[in-house]
Design a protein around this motif. Sequence first.
Motif, mmCIF file in Angstrom:
data_model
loop_
_atom_site.group_PDB
_atom_site.id
_atom_site.type_symbol
_atom_site.label_atom_id
_atom_site.label_comp_id
_atom_site.label_asym_id
_atom_site.label_seq_id
_atom_site.Cartn_x
_atom_site.Cartn_y
_atom_site.Cartn_z
ATOM 1 N N GLY B 246 0.720 -0.819 0.231
ATOM 2 C CA GLY B 246 -0.497 0.158 0.199
ATOM 3 C C GLY B 246 1.272 1.415 -0.019
ATOM 4 O O GLY B 246 0.681 2.261 -0.689
ATOM 5 N N LEU B 247 1.745 0.676 1.117
ATOM 6 C CA LEU B 247 2.990 2.434 0.837
ATOM 7 C C LEU B 247 3.634 2.571 -0.192
ATOM 8 O O LEU B 247 3.634 4.141 -0.507
ATOM 9 N N MET B 248 3.937 1.252 -0.970
ATOM 10 C CA MET B 248 4.791 1.024 -2.272
ATOM 11 C C MET B 248 3.792 2.372 -3.784
ATOM 12 O O MET B 248 3.957 2.777 -4.431
ATOM 13 N N VAL B 249 2.060 1.834 -3.708
ATOM 14 C CA VAL B 249 1.747 2.464 -4.487
ATOM 15 C C VAL B 249 1.731 3.991 -3.060
ATOM 16 O O VAL B 249 1.247 4.391 -4.481
ATOM 17 N N GLU B 250 1.565 4.308 -2.815
ATOM 18 C CA GLU B 250 1.037 5.725 -2.049
ATOM 19 C C GLU B 250 2.629 6.556 -3.039
ATOM 20 O O GLU B 250 2.053 7.560 -3.312
ATOM 21 N N ILE B 251 3.818 5.798 -3.131
ATOM 22 C CA ILE B 251 4.597 6.129 -3.030
ATOM 23 C C ILE B 251 4.639 7.405 -4.808
ATOM 24 O O ILE B 251 5.064 7.847 -5.438
ATOM 25 N N LEU B 252 4.211 5.811 -5.322
ATOM 26 C CA LEU B 252 4.336 5.842 -7.322
ATOM 27 C C LEU B 252 3.047 6.702 -7.013
ATOM 28 O O LEU B 252 2.851 7.420 -8.221
ATOM 29 N N SER B 253 1.279 7.258 -6.582
ATOM 30 C CA SER B 253 0.678 7.207 -6.971
ATOM 31 C C SER B 253 1.213 9.509 -6.348
ATOM 32 O O SER B 253 1.717 9.999 -6.852
ATOM 33 N N GLY B 254 0.503 9.509 -4.744
ATOM 34 C CA GLY B 254 0.224 10.628 -4.692
ATOM 35 C C GLY B 254 1.663 11.565 -3.760
ATOM 36 O O GLY B 254 2.001 12.362 -4.590
ATOM 37 N N ILE B 255 3.628 10.983 -3.566
ATOM 38 C CA ILE B 255 4.175 11.497 -3.467
ATOM 39 C C ILE B 255 4.879 11.853 -4.734
ATOM 40 O O ILE B 255 5.490 12.802 -5.181
ATOM 41 N N LEU B 256 4.604 10.599 -6.263
ATOM 42 C CA LEU B 256 5.744 11.387 -6.611
ATOM 43 C C LEU B 256 4.439 12.053 -7.857
ATOM 44 O O LEU B 256 5.443 13.480 -8.603
#
Lengths: 365, 365
Positions: B246-256
């Motif tokens: 879930g956190l990997m997805v968060e980095i690739l979506s919201g953070i990037l």
Amino acid sequence: MENRYPHESVTQFVEEVFCRLGARRQDAGRAAEVIVTADLFDIFTHGVERVPDYYEAVRHGRIHPAAQPEILRETPVSALVDGHEGIGHALAVWCMELAIRKAKESGVGIVSLRNSNHYGFAGYYPLMAIREHLIGFSVTNTEGIMVGTNSRQALLGTNPIAFGMYAEPYVFLLDMATTVIPAGKVSLYSRDGRDLERGWAVGADGRVCTDAPTVRACINSKKTGGILPLGGEGETFGGHKGYGLGLMVEILSGILAGGDTSNLIRRLDPWVDRNSEFFVAMDYGMFGEPAQMEAHLSDYLHTLRTAERADPAVPIYTHGEKEQRAAEYNRAHGVLIHEKTAQKLLHVAQELGIDFDACRKKIQP
Amino acid sequence: MENRYPHESVTQFVEEVFCRLGARRQDAGRAAEVIVTADLFDIFTHGVERVPDYYEAVRHGRIHPAAQPEILRETPVSALVDGHEGIGHALAVWCMELAIRKAKESGVGIVSLRNSNHYGFAGYYPLMAIREHLIGFSVTNTEGIMVGTNSRQALLGTNPIAFGMYAEPYVFLLDMATTVIPAGKVSLYSRDGRDLERGWAVGADGRVCTDAPTVRACINSKKTGGILPLGGEGETFGGHKGYGLGLMVEILSGILAGGDTSNLIRRLDPWVDRNSEFFVAMDYGMFGEPAQMEAHLSDYLHTLRTAERADPAVPIYTHGEKEQRAAEYNRAHGVLIHEKTAQKLLHVAQELGIDFDACRKKIQP
């Protein structure tokens, strides 16, 4: 009594082992660095306790220490590399360095590696990218031990996913098998006479099995039975998702590299791995200001760690935090090597004519 | 009695709804295609039953149907796109098309989208790449409903991962939430008076809760309690892995994308999504002969499907197979629309002055 050794000395020793086995100094150094970093991170299963296995693998012709990577195809963003069955860790470091160079020049670098060997601690390779303020990603296929949803045959490996990005005070580093547990856990429970949890593994009939020696025998037989995917048996708890993630890894590793899929690794010949690996480095500067993005991630991870806890006594961690805390301690106090492992390392040293006592003296001043 | 309608007519109807709401014809058509493909695949939760929600979202100003995507940063392999809170599905199709063009020119295309809205059936976007014999990948962050390991606050979304590659006779298409179950399942169990399985969700105290209405209330309160990550509670069954994905997805979506993280979506304002999405298309021709790689994958998937079964009566599927079989049937026999959904669609049609009876006549000849 704890056996702790300065990590620099251990690294030197492992480097010497690979050199004596025929590796070039740089390759030996790279492999030693990956292996001892696992010990620094308290990931013992991928640390120096594996060195005697690698020694055996070289003797049986699985690992060819002098082999050098060869680029078969290349574009500004990609490369297909043949590892010629060299030392997995050294090949992987070489490939990730290549991916990093490409990411710095072209924004992203994607490297597919075939004819490799076990590359150890998967998280090490993203970590190389993270140090350069790039996103790092790596996957590998492995010997088939995972029984997919509704199957009774182990046709997928533990197929780990490793991914990370820089953050403070702990970089985010996910390093996970797509199976519910690693194979080593079955051995450990078997040794200790403990029952496995329901939902970890199945027996030869494909039904849930809690008897560790039975599951261990299944894994060794390479026929039916084995470890379940993340999410467990059937679809109730998402077992089909873990199975799907394992397949995603299989595509990115074996299929892209034109290598064997997990169901064939060590089955055609128990002394041949030839697994495939995949490395990505990505420059997030393409999407925004890196320092700002890292601060954003650091803030978010802080929010997660300091959230209300389910049990006030149990901390909330973010991924890689435990390992980075361990590394801080182990760098100062030395890495832990169990006496049994030390004995095996001594044996390897004797076989190769390395003065292990000198190493011991140096590492236990 | 089953209500089945030719999918072309349903697509036309949905397109008309978005047009009347102010969308350009092309955007409306793209959104309609994504939505009805979900129904074709029997993924009803992302099909036309959502259209009344989208209608409400437009009326409340969450979705701006006329908004057009804007490229903020671009390289030969990447783009950062501002969606200006347009229709999520239409923006996502636009971004995946951009990723595909870049993959064809440069080997890989990576597109980060900010200020988007719910993009529906995540698997649709990889499918676009698969049709072009490229690997497709997409993730999105969503409203926070996942309670991470040892936490009691829902600070991550269902954060799905969608990934696929061409194969015959069924393309491989993984489309999975990183939570153990989707939020819709809690509503369904609540409606039917059924208890949740232990390991699916936690209550406000962060402890496992099987009472569906209690968990539903937790999710609505956006405070404590919610759905567990894939792998369930604690670390015994790998809950920390689902949390990490879930956190990997968060980095690739919201953070990037420089967007909001899941913990803020619909919390600052219940009528503002502003979620972030991520799209990759990759040309595997960089690594080998595409037809050969696809044959290799097809063979391997066939080996998995025809393996010995745990229960001879239960087939072994590979990912996307069930959905592609359903689509074949539904294309021939029409997509299923529940009477309750049809009633709501009729209401939307009346509000917008669309002649729903004409649609009905056309779709029920």
